[in-house]
Design a protein around this motif. Structure first.
Motif: not given
Length: 56
Positions: A24, A35, A37-38
């Motif tokens: 993240h 936050i 997420p990647r």
């Protein structure tokens, strides 16, 4: 939703990248924190919830 589009919308209201994590990224604006997420694609429900939270 594409991750970069979500990030562009957050940056347009003043969020800046605070730090990168393993899975993240953390974006902040004063005391506000989000936050992200990647993933190349962010789940539609999550993206809508984030946008709704910041009234976008």
């Amino acid at each position: 939703m594409k991750r970069r589009i979500l990030i562009q919308k957050l940056q347009s209201i003043g969020f800046k990248l605070q730090r990168n994590g393993g899975n993240h990224d953390v974006y902040t604006r004063g005391n506000d924190k989000e936050i992200i997420p990647r993933h190349k694609e962010i789940d539609e429900r999550l993206a809508k919830a984030i946008l709704h939270k910041w009234e976008l």
